[in-house]
Design a protein around this motif. Structure first.
Motif, PDB file in Angstrom:
ATOM      1  N   GLY A 111       0.790  -1.226   0.000  1.00 10.90           N
ATOM      2  CA  GLY A 111       0.000   0.000   0.000  1.00 10.90           C
ATOM      3  C   GLY A 111       0.817   1.267   0.000  1.00 10.90           C
ATOM      4  O   GLY A 111       0.258   2.369  -0.037  1.00 10.90           O
ATOM      5  N   SER A 112       2.153   1.136   0.073  1.00 10.17           N
ATOM      6  CA  SER A 112       3.049   2.300   0.110  1.00 10.17           C
ATOM      7  C   SER A 112       2.675   3.259   1.231  1.00 10.17           C
ATOM      8  O   SER A 112       2.467   4.453   1.026  1.00 10.17           O
ATOM      9  CB  SER A 112       3.050   3.034  -1.237  1.00 10.17           C
ATOM     10  OG  SER A 112       3.648   2.257  -2.235  1.00 10.17           O
ATOM     11  N   PHE A 113       2.575   2.740   2.448  1.00  5.04           N
ATOM     12  CA  PHE A 113       2.259   3.585   3.595  1.00  5.04           C
ATOM     13  C   PHE A 113       3.015   3.102   4.828  1.00  5.04           C
ATOM     14  O   PHE A 113       3.418   1.942   4.916  1.00  5.04           O
ATOM     15  CB  PHE A 113       0.753   3.581   3.884  1.00  5.04           C
ATOM     16  CG  PHE A 113       0.190   2.248   4.306  1.00  5.04           C
ATOM     17  CD1 PHE A 113       0.211   1.843   5.635  1.00  5.04           C
ATOM     18  CD2 PHE A 113      -0.371   1.387   3.362  1.00  5.04           C
ATOM     19  CE1 PHE A 113      -0.313   0.622   6.029  1.00  5.04           C
ATOM     20  CE2 PHE A 113      -0.893   0.159   3.744  1.00  5.04           C
ATOM     21  CZ  PHE A 113      -0.873  -0.231   5.077  1.00  5.04           C
ATOM     22  N   HIS A 147       5.689   7.107   0.974  1.00  2.95           N
ATOM     23  CA  HIS A 147       4.618   7.486   1.891  1.00  2.95           C
ATOM     24  C   HIS A 147       4.100   8.880   1.563  1.00  2.95           C
ATOM     25  O   HIS A 147       2.877   9.126   1.618  1.00  2.95           O
ATOM     26  CB  HIS A 147       5.085   7.421   3.342  1.00  2.95           C
ATOM     27  CG  HIS A 147       3.996   7.732   4.313  1.00  2.95           C
ATOM     28  ND1 HIS A 147       3.082   6.796   4.731  1.00  2.95           N
ATOM     29  CD2 HIS A 147       3.640   8.893   4.928  1.00  2.95           C
ATOM     30  CE1 HIS A 147       2.215   7.355   5.565  1.00  2.95           C
ATOM     31  NE2 HIS A 147       2.543   8.633   5.704  1.00  2.95           N
ATOM     32  N   THR A 162       1.628   8.689  -1.100  1.00  2.00           N
ATOM     33  CA  THR A 162       0.334   8.219  -0.609  1.00  2.00           C
ATOM     34  C   THR A 162      -0.431   9.346   0.073  1.00  2.00           C
ATOM     35  O   THR A 162      -1.657   9.452  -0.066  1.00  2.00           O
ATOM     36  CB  THR A 162       0.529   7.033   0.351  1.00  2.00           C
ATOM     37  OG1 THR A 162       1.155   5.957  -0.366  1.00  2.00           O
ATOM     38  CG2 THR A 162      -0.791   6.543   0.921  1.00  2.00           C
ATOM     39  N   ASP A 196      -1.770  11.501  -2.797  1.00  2.00           N
ATOM     40  CA  ASP A 196      -2.768  10.851  -3.651  1.00  2.00           C
ATOM     41  C   ASP A 196      -3.999  10.361  -2.903  1.00  2.00           C
ATOM     42  O   ASP A 196      -5.093  10.293  -3.485  1.00  2.00           O
ATOM     43  CB  ASP A 196      -2.126   9.656  -4.367  1.00  2.00           C
ATOM     44  CG  ASP A 196      -1.021  10.074  -5.315  1.00  2.00           C
ATOM     45  OD1 ASP A 196      -1.037  11.239  -5.764  1.00  2.00           O
ATOM     46  OD2 ASP A 196      -0.121   9.247  -5.591  1.00  2.00           O
ATOM     47  N   LYS A 197      -3.846  10.024  -1.612  1.00  2.00           N
ATOM     48  CA  LYS A 197      -4.952   9.383  -0.894  1.00  2.00           C
ATOM     49  C   LYS A 197      -5.458  10.203   0.296  1.00  2.00           C
ATOM     50  O   LYS A 197      -6.660  10.193   0.583  1.00  2.00           O
ATOM     51  CB  LYS A 197      -4.509   7.997  -0.393  1.00  2.00           C
ATOM     52  CG  LYS A 197      -4.044   7.062  -1.496  1.00  2.00           C
ATOM     53  CD  LYS A 197      -5.208   6.564  -2.326  1.00  2.00           C
ATOM     54  CE  LYS A 197      -4.743   5.724  -3.505  1.00  2.00           C
ATOM     55  NZ  LYS A 197      -3.889   4.597  -3.159  1.00  2.00           N
TER      56      LYS A 197
END
Length: 383
Positions: free
Chosen positions: A144-146, A188, A191, A194-195
């Motif tokens: 999830g790249s977090f 991160h 992310t 983007d999120k």
């Protein structure tokens, strides 16, 4: 600070008019805090004005020594360094004893071990800072790249607060030459852009991911009023943190994302420029608590943004930061209360949980000092 002096401050129209006097008053205040706090690890001061003594592995434990290191760097006075010196050692001892550190090691070790090494060359500070960065990097979820938040059974949870912790990864990449730290920090940060940041510039506090696939499941309200609310301190974490990421990487998308959050934050401020705890907490925010910690962290980030942008563009953010700091100084300070152990009033910790509402918060105090230091020309950076 005398009543007459603070009355004069209330007549100021621009923060620059009173900045030298505020800086002198801050030194007096912090000198008194050194005597009042002793070995305490402060987090919250309530109506009695006395800072509590939180356990050393709590996420806020780095902010008080961070204040001391900033004052030492700007004034050269040794007593600030002496008061700050052992905090990274105490943090290391606590980590061995409790094993309770998590995503906030940047908040703890950047204002202690890392700044200690930057200012003095201390080898133990370097070692402890790199250990903390290794720990944070180990929390990275590749799918999830977090960076995973907390240590409970919330393996897929990540929070916007971690944006401020990324600086320890970028610093470690510079110190070691190992690009993995920067790669994780960038991933991160991507992310977050983007999120976590919504199209309008508001931010999510907590996002839940499937830890095996990386799929985004849902937004959780966390310390905001709800899943789609606009928690003001979360916005300040994103604003300030992404400005720092830009400083380390030079990647313009992080700068633009920080601006998008800043523009939303500023558009939502009330007349006195000090944020309510959540910009979407109610249709009318008049009765909602303020959060001076969101205001100070945002002000520090706005100054950072101003420094990165051409003057014609950056001055908008600098002036906004100065308006925030002027209001905080005039309306939320404890200057006339020598027994009060904090600098600012009316912080909000966790309104949904009913915790620490209308209190003083050590991280609010820290970012107030940090923002003022930047206006005074402080060149060093903790985050």
């Amino acid at each position: 600070m005398s009543v007459n002096q603070t009355a004069t401050w209330h007549g100021a129209q621009k923060f620059e008019e009173i900045l030298p006097q505020v800086w002198e008053a801050l030194q007096v205040k912090v000198d008194r805090m050194i005597e009042q706090l002793g070995d305490k690890s402060p987090h919250v001061a309530k109506e009695d004005g006395l800072y509590d003594d939180m356990r050393i592995d709590w996420w806020t434990s780095g902010f008080w020594p961070g204040i001391l290191w900033i004052l030492h760097d700007l004034t050269g006075k040794e007593h600030y360094k002496e008061a700050a010196w052992r905090w990274d050692e105490k943090l290391e001892q606590a980590s061995i004893r409790t094993n309770n550190f998590h995503h906030d090691v940047g908040f703890q070790y950047l204002p202690t071990a890392v700044i200690k090494h930057k200012l003095t060359g201390d080898s133990d500070g370097l070692r402890r800072g790199l250990q903390a960065a290794n720990f944070l990097a180990g929390r990275f979820n590749l799918a999830g790249s977090f960076l995973r938040a907390w240590n409970q059974e919330k393996i897929g949870w990540s929070i916007v607060d971690s944006t401020m912790n990324l600086s320890i990864l970028f610093w470690s990449a510079e110190m070691t030459g190992d690009p993995r730290f920067e790669q994780i920090g960038r991933a991160h940060a991507d992310t977050v852009v983007d999120k976590f940041i919504r199209e309008d510039g508001s931010v999510n506090h907590i996002l839940s991911f499937n830890p095996k696939t990386g799929e985004l499941i849902e937004s959780l309200g966390g310390q905001g009023a709800g899943p789609q609310s606009a928690w003001s301190r979360g916005a300040s974490w994103a604003l300030n943190g992404l400005a720092n990421v830009y400083r380390y990487t030079g990647e313009v998308r992080y700068l633009r994302a920080a601006q998008r959050v800043a523009n939303y934050f500023l558009a939502c401020l009330p007349e006195d420029h000090v944020a309510h705890w959540d910009f979407r907490a109610a249709e009318s925010l008049d009765a909602e608590p303020r959060d001076t910690s969101a205001a100070t962290c945002a002000a520090s980030g706005l100054i950072e943004l101003a420094d990165f942008l051409p003057a014609v563009e950056g001055n908008v953010y600098r002036r906004a930061a100065e308006r925030i700091l002027l209001s905080l100084t005039q309306n939320y300070g404890t200057w006339d209360q020598p027994e009060h152990q904090a600098i600012l009033l009316e912080g909000t910790g966790n309104k949904p949980a009913g915790q620490n509402i209308n209190v003083s918060l050590i991280y609010g105090d820290y970012y107030y000092v940090e923002a003022i230091a930047k206006l005074l020309g402080w060149k060093q950076r903790i985050f």
